[in-house]
Scaffold this active site. Structure first.
Site, mmCIF file in Angstrom:
data_model
loop_
_atom_site.group_PDB
_atom_site.id
_atom_site.type_symbol
_atom_site.label_atom_id
_atom_site.label_comp_id
_atom_site.label_asym_id
_atom_site.label_seq_id
_atom_site.Cartn_x
_atom_site.Cartn_y
_atom_site.Cartn_z
ATOM 1 N N SER A 124 -5.325 6.617 -2.854
ATOM 2 C CA SER A 124 -5.129 7.098 -1.311
ATOM 3 C C SER A 124 -6.395 7.924 -0.851
ATOM 4 O O SER A 124 -7.015 8.735 -1.752
ATOM 5 C CB SER A 124 -4.046 7.623 -1.266
ATOM 6 O OG SER A 124 -3.845 8.449 -0.003
ATOM 7 N N TYR A 143 1.043 15.443 -2.959
ATOM 8 C CA TYR A 143 0.662 13.965 -3.030
ATOM 9 C C TYR A 143 -0.625 13.809 -3.069
ATOM 10 O O TYR A 143 -0.921 12.952 -3.891
ATOM 11 C CB TYR A 143 1.268 13.265 -1.613
ATOM 12 C CG TYR A 143 1.008 11.776 -1.305
ATOM 13 C CD1 TYR A 143 1.387 11.031 -2.168
ATOM 14 C CD2 TYR A 143 -0.189 11.701 -0.650
ATOM 15 C CE1 TYR A 143 1.130 9.596 -1.979
ATOM 16 C CE2 TYR A 143 -0.607 10.170 -0.515
ATOM 17 C CZ TYR A 143 0.122 9.400 -1.228
ATOM 18 O OH TYR A 143 -0.332 7.933 -0.998
#
Length: 286
Positions: free
Chosen positions: A172, A185
């Site tokens: 990501s 995250y």
């Protein structure tokens, strides 16, 4: 990761169907349960296949001639996808520490081998890090980071023995540059990036390729499941199918790090060479 050497073996895609009566043709490997892997079709294990990027990737690979092993937590959606694509549903909860071992065992029992692992399962949470629920943090670490590492550890020996395979990790942009209110995250995805980078060096010349796909926001149920919608003006979410096309491309080409959309590679490079400049830009533009 640097671009792969041109001398490294590249995946050529599904082979043409062979004649099973030809005595010179090697027999397909059999699983512990006596099942036979499709000798003329490569086998892909896709995690997170019940929705989003995983579902789109499974569909693209099936259309390209792959035999797909479909893992996720929604059994009904996996069964529907398996019926539609001819794949095999292997439901498993990767938030459990023993989930990856059960999944790897089930995959090898179902097909005898795994030629490509696509680790697309992921969880997120948005909010101040001090308010992150402990169980949510534990599940993010297990699903986003620990599960891919464990699955690679279990499936890599077979790929090395065959001198052929692909490991595709869904990272990501949050793990590349950091994102406010997504510290946990971002940490899991940053760890996955460094795992891919380190493993790439280790596997050079073995015939096993490591691929890292780095999307920005993607239009999937991810944001609904984390409990907060995507609120930034830029970048805008891209369709899951666009990411799936990139995942398939990483398997069949020599490119080992791809951003989705591609222009996100520019801010990532700015962050790498001038983090102070990047922070000022991020503070101003969000």
């Amino acid at each position: 990761m640097a671009e792969e050497s041109h001398s490294r073996p590249r995946w050529s895609g599904p082979k043409a169907r062979t004649d099973p009566s030809d005595p010179k043709e090697p027999s397909a490997p059999k699983s512990p349960e006596g099942r036979t892997a499709p000798a003329d079709r490569p086998v892909a294990l896709i995690t997170g296949a019940s929705s989003g990027i995983g579902l789109a990737t499974a569909t693209r690979l099936a259309d390209a001639g792959w035999h797909t092993l479909l893992s996720g937590t929604d059994r009904a959606r996996l069964d529907e996808l398996a019926d539609r694509t001819g794949g095999r549903a292997l439901p498993e909860d990767l938030s459990k520490p023993d989930g990856p071992a059960r999944l790897a065992e089930a995959a090898l029992a179902a097909a005898g081998r795994v030629d490509a692992l696509i680790a697309s399962a992921g969880l997120g949470w948005r909010g101040p890090y001090a308010q992150t629920p402990s169980d949510t943090l534990d599940r993010m670490i297990e699903v986003n980071l620990a599960a891919p590492l464990r699955l690679v550890r279990l499936l890599l020996p077979g790929m090395l023995e065959r001198r052929r395979g692909r490991i595709v990790l869904l990272g990501s942009m949050a793990g590349q540059v950091g994102v406010r209110d997504e510290s946990g995250y971002a940490a899991t995805k940053g760890g996955l990036t460094m795992f891919a980078e380190s493993l790439w060096y280790e596997l050079r010349g073995t015939g096993v390729g490591v691929r890292l796909v780095l999307p920005g926001p993607v239009d999937t149920p991810f944001f609904d499941r984390r409990g907060t919608p995507y609120q930034r003006e830029r970048p805008r979410p891209v369709p899951a199918e666009r990411v799936a096309d990139v995942v398939v491309a990483t398997i069949t080409t020599g490119r080992d790090r791809l951003y989705v959309p591609q222009w996100l590679g520019f801010p990532a490079r700015i962050h790498g060479v001038a983090p102070g400049v990047f922070r000022r830009m991020a503070s101003r533009f969000g």
